[in-house]
Motif scaffolding. Structure first.
Motif, PDB file in Angstrom:
ATOM      1  N   LEU A  76       1.421 -10.189   1.493  1.00  0.00           N
ATOM      2  CA  LEU A  76       2.811 -10.236   1.951  1.00  0.00           C
ATOM      3  C   LEU A  76       3.779  -9.666   0.927  1.00  0.00           C
ATOM      4  CD1 LEU A  76       2.697 -13.807   3.490  1.00  0.00           C
ATOM      5  CD2 LEU A  76       2.929 -11.676   4.777  1.00  0.00           C
ATOM      6  N   PHE A  77       3.539  -9.916  -0.355  1.00  0.00           N
ATOM      7  CA  PHE A  77       4.493  -9.514  -1.393  1.00  0.00           C
ATOM      8  C   PHE A  77       4.293  -8.075  -1.856  1.00  0.00           C
ATOM      9  CE2 PHE A  77       4.492 -14.221  -2.951  1.00  0.00           C
ATOM     10  CZ  PHE A  77       5.105 -14.614  -1.774  1.00  0.00           C
ATOM     11  N   SER A  78       3.052  -7.562  -1.776  1.00  0.00           N
ATOM     12  CA  SER A  78       2.776  -6.212  -2.282  1.00  0.00           C
ATOM     13  C   SER A  78       2.842  -5.150  -1.201  1.00  0.00           C
ATOM     14  CB  SER A  78       1.387  -6.165  -2.928  1.00  0.00           C
ATOM     15  OG  SER A  78       0.369  -6.211  -1.936  1.00  0.00           O
ATOM     16  N   GLY A  79       2.507  -5.535   0.032  1.00  0.00           N
ATOM     17  CA  GLY A  79       2.403  -4.547   1.091  1.00  0.00           C
ATOM     18  C   GLY A  79       1.122  -3.739   1.037  1.00  0.00           C
ATOM     19  N   GLN A  80       0.220  -4.071   0.092  1.00  0.00           N
ATOM     20  CA  GLN A  80      -1.021  -3.321  -0.058  1.00  0.00           C
ATOM     21  C   GLN A  80      -2.079  -3.844   0.916  1.00  0.00           C
ATOM     22  OE1 GLN A  80      -1.317  -0.604  -2.196  1.00  0.00           O
ATOM     23  NE2 GLN A  80       0.887  -0.976  -2.317  1.00  0.00           N
ATOM     24  N   PRO A  81      -2.837  -2.952   1.565  1.00  0.00           N
ATOM     25  CA  PRO A  81      -3.850  -3.382   2.534  1.00  0.00           C
ATOM     26  C   PRO A  81      -5.142  -3.834   1.860  1.00  0.00           C
ATOM     27  CG  PRO A  81      -3.845  -0.998   2.397  1.00  0.00           C
ATOM     28  CD  PRO A  81      -2.721  -1.479   1.502  1.00  0.00           C
ATOM     29  N   ILE A  82      -5.939  -4.558   2.626  1.00  0.00           N
ATOM     30  CA  ILE A  82      -7.296  -4.931   2.205  1.00  0.00           C
ATOM     31  C   ILE A  82      -8.266  -4.403   3.252  1.00  0.00           C
ATOM     32  CG2 ILE A  82      -6.544  -6.958   0.915  1.00  0.00           C
ATOM     33  CD1 ILE A  82      -7.554  -8.695   3.242  1.00  0.00           C
ATOM     34  N   SER A  83      -9.508  -4.190   2.854  1.00  0.00           N
ATOM     35  CA  SER A  83     -10.519  -3.658   3.763  1.00  0.00           C
ATOM     36  C   SER A  83     -11.053  -4.761   4.679  1.00  0.00           C
ATOM     37  CB  SER A  83     -11.680  -3.063   2.970  1.00  0.00           C
ATOM     38  OG  SER A  83     -12.409  -4.098   2.318  1.00  0.00           O
ATOM     39  N   GLY A  84     -11.746  -4.349   5.739  1.00  0.00           N
ATOM     40  CA  GLY A  84     -12.396  -5.315   6.609  1.00  0.00           C
ATOM     41  C   GLY A  84     -13.405  -6.152   5.849  1.00  0.00           C
ATOM     42  N   GLU A  85     -14.122  -5.527   4.927  1.00  0.00           N
ATOM     43  CA  GLU A  85     -15.112  -6.251   4.122  1.00  0.00           C
ATOM     44  C   GLU A  85     -14.435  -7.314   3.265  1.00  0.00           C
ATOM     45  OE1 GLU A  85     -18.958  -6.943   3.539  1.00  0.00           O
ATOM     46  OE2 GLU A  85     -18.545  -4.926   4.298  1.00  0.00           O
ATOM     47  N   GLU A  86     -13.327  -6.961   2.609  1.00  0.00           N
ATOM     48  CA  GLU A  86     -12.608  -7.926   1.789  1.00  0.00           C
ATOM     49  C   GLU A  86     -11.993  -9.025   2.645  1.00  0.00           C
ATOM     50  OE1 GLU A  86      -9.161  -8.146  -1.702  1.00  0.00           O
ATOM     51  OE2 GLU A  86      -9.711  -6.213  -0.841  1.00  0.00           O
ATOM     52  N   ALA A 141     -14.390  -6.870  12.696  1.00  0.00           N
ATOM     53  CA  ALA A 141     -13.789  -5.677  12.104  1.00  0.00           C
ATOM     54  C   ALA A 141     -14.835  -4.745  11.525  1.00  0.00           C
ATOM     55  CB  ALA A 141     -12.799  -6.070  11.009  1.00  0.00           C
ATOM     56  N   ALA A 142     -14.524  -3.460  11.546  1.00  0.00           N
ATOM     57  CA  ALA A 142     -15.335  -2.489  10.822  1.00  0.00           C
ATOM     58  C   ALA A 142     -15.171  -2.745   9.323  1.00  0.00           C
ATOM     59  CB  ALA A 142     -14.893  -1.073  11.171  1.00  0.00           C
ATOM     60  N   PRO A 143     -16.229  -2.513   8.534  1.00  0.00           N
ATOM     61  CA  PRO A 143     -16.134  -2.782   7.094  1.00  0.00           C
ATOM     62  C   PRO A 143     -14.991  -2.036   6.411  1.00  0.00           C
ATOM     63  CG  PRO A 143     -18.405  -2.328   7.732  1.00  0.00           C
ATOM     64  CD  PRO A 143     -17.558  -2.023   8.925  1.00  0.00           C
ATOM     65  N   ASP A 144     -14.695  -0.813   6.905  1.00  0.00           N
ATOM     66  CA  ASP A 144     -13.648  -0.005   6.278  1.00  0.00           C
ATOM     67  C   ASP A 144     -12.314  -0.085   7.015  1.00  0.00           C
ATOM     68  OD1 ASP A 144     -14.470   1.316   8.538  1.00  0.00           O
ATOM     69  OD2 ASP A 144     -14.616   3.291   7.604  1.00  0.00           O
ATOM     70  N   ALA A 145     -12.164  -1.055   7.921  1.00  0.00           N
ATOM     71  CA  ALA A 145     -10.855  -1.275   8.535  1.00  0.00           C
ATOM     72  C   ALA A 145      -9.845  -1.624   7.435  1.00  0.00           C
ATOM     73  CB  ALA A 145     -10.933  -2.408   9.557  1.00  0.00           C
ATOM     74  N   ALA A 146      -8.573  -1.409   7.716  1.00  0.00           N
ATOM     75  CA  ALA A 146      -7.527  -1.682   6.723  1.00  0.00           C
ATOM     76  C   ALA A 146      -6.510  -2.647   7.318  1.00  0.00           C
ATOM     77  CB  ALA A 146      -6.843  -0.396   6.294  1.00  0.00           C
ATOM     78  N   PHE A 147      -6.420  -3.844   6.732  1.00  0.00           N
ATOM     79  CA  PHE A 147      -5.478  -4.866   7.167  1.00  0.00           C
ATOM     80  C   PHE A 147      -4.331  -4.930   6.162  1.00  0.00           C
ATOM     81  CE2 PHE A 147      -9.485  -6.100   9.044  1.00  0.00           C
ATOM     82  CZ  PHE A 147      -9.138  -6.550  10.314  1.00  0.00           C
ATOM     83  N   GLY A 148      -3.092  -4.792   6.658  1.00  0.00           N
ATOM     84  CA  GLY A 148      -1.973  -4.830   5.728  1.00  0.00           C
ATOM     85  C   GLY A 148      -0.661  -5.161   6.395  1.00  0.00           C
ATOM     86  N   GLN A 149       0.244  -5.704   5.603  1.00  0.00           N
ATOM     87  CA  GLN A 149       1.617  -6.007   6.032  1.00  0.00           C
ATOM     88  C   GLN A 149       2.554  -5.213   5.125  1.00  0.00           C
ATOM     89  OE1 GLN A 149       0.444  -8.657   9.096  1.00  0.00           O
ATOM     90  NE2 GLN A 149       2.399  -7.707   8.654  1.00  0.00           N
ATOM     91  N   PRO A 150       2.820  -3.944   5.475  1.00  0.00           N
ATOM     92  CA  PRO A 150       3.606  -3.075   4.587  1.00  0.00           C
ATOM     93  C   PRO A 150       5.115  -3.259   4.694  1.00  0.00           C
ATOM     94  CG  PRO A 150       2.897  -1.851   6.514  1.00  0.00           C
ATOM     95  CD  PRO A 150       2.277  -3.217   6.642  1.00  0.00           C
TER      96      PRO A 150
END
Length: 256
Positions: A158-168, A121-130
């Protein structure tokens, strides 16, 4: 929009199956995309010369997720069953599945990515389950995320729907490697780490590492699918959340 949702070809003298999501910028995982992915995997999985699969994408984003329209009453039953069949096929692939991600990788798109073996993944990619923001939940991610990262971090997504970055995501173990060019990084890893091996021995190694995950996922996903179909989608709030999203207005939750 291209006519075909997916580009399919063989690379590395046929040892690598390339699957490219080809409806930028959203690359929506709709019925057509699900069918194309499932067909390409099914047609190539038993080729003895195949050593791996690489899924990547056209455009700046991997995928904005599934089609919200296909989640509405009258549509979601068929969509959910075909999508879950695709996820099970990905998890049970007899060769490693590599995924290269830039930009947003959300909802059903993230579920496709995490059903593979290794994500680049790119460091600034965004992974999320909204999905929870729309009043629903993500069945495959509910089953897969706690298998692939610390449970607390998985549940926060899963509970927040908030994304995390590729780095995280890399720090949490969900992503194998971060790179400004994830496709090149995945190809380099294939050349270095997989291409030298016997394709038949590699298949045995994949089965040995994954067969218990496949069985757990098959059992849990069936139960969660029933919860979604018979429980969640009979509630007011689930239908309200999806409808409000399509109508571009705030949802009015009633807790029922």
């Amino acid at each position: 929009m291209s006519e075909q949702p997916l580009k399919v070809w063989r690379d590395r003298d046929g040892a690598l199956l390339r699957l490219r999501l080809a409806r930028p910028k959203a690359n929506i995982v709709d019925a057509a995309m699900i069918a194309a992915l499932d067909r390409a995997l099914a047609e190539n999985r038993d080729d003895p010369q195949l050593s791996a699969v690489l899924i990547d994408h056209e455009g700046p984003h991997f995928s904005f997720g599934a089609s919200v329209q296909e989640h509405l009453p009258g549509h979601f039953e068929a969509m959910l069953k075909s999508f879950h069949a695709l996820i099970l096929r990905l998890v049970a692939m007899p060769v490693p599945v590599l995924v290269a991600v830039r930009g947003q990788c959300l909802g059903g798109g993230m579920e496709v990515a995490i059903a593979g073996n290794l994500i680049f993944a790119a460091p600034d990619a965004a992974f999320g389950q909204p999905e929870i923001q729309l009043g629903v939940f993500a069945p495959p991610a509910s089953c897969l995320l706690p298998e692939k990262m610390p449970r607390g971090a998985a549940e926060a997504i899963l509970f927040s729907g908030q994304p995390i970055s590729g780095e995280e995501a890399w720090r949490l173990g969900l992503v194998h490697a971060v790179s400004a060019d994830p496709e090149a990084a995945a190809l380099a890893w294939f050349d270095r780490a997989l291409a030298p091996h016997s394709p038949s021995s590699l298949r045995h190694a994949v089965h040995a590492a994954r067969f218990d995950l496949v069985e757990r996922l098959r059992t849990k996903l069936a139960a969660v699918e029933t919860q979604y179909l018979a429980g969640l989608m009979s509630t007011h709030d689930a239908v309200e959340g999806l409808t409000a999203f399509l109508e571009k207005r705030p949802a009015k939750w009633e807790g029922r």
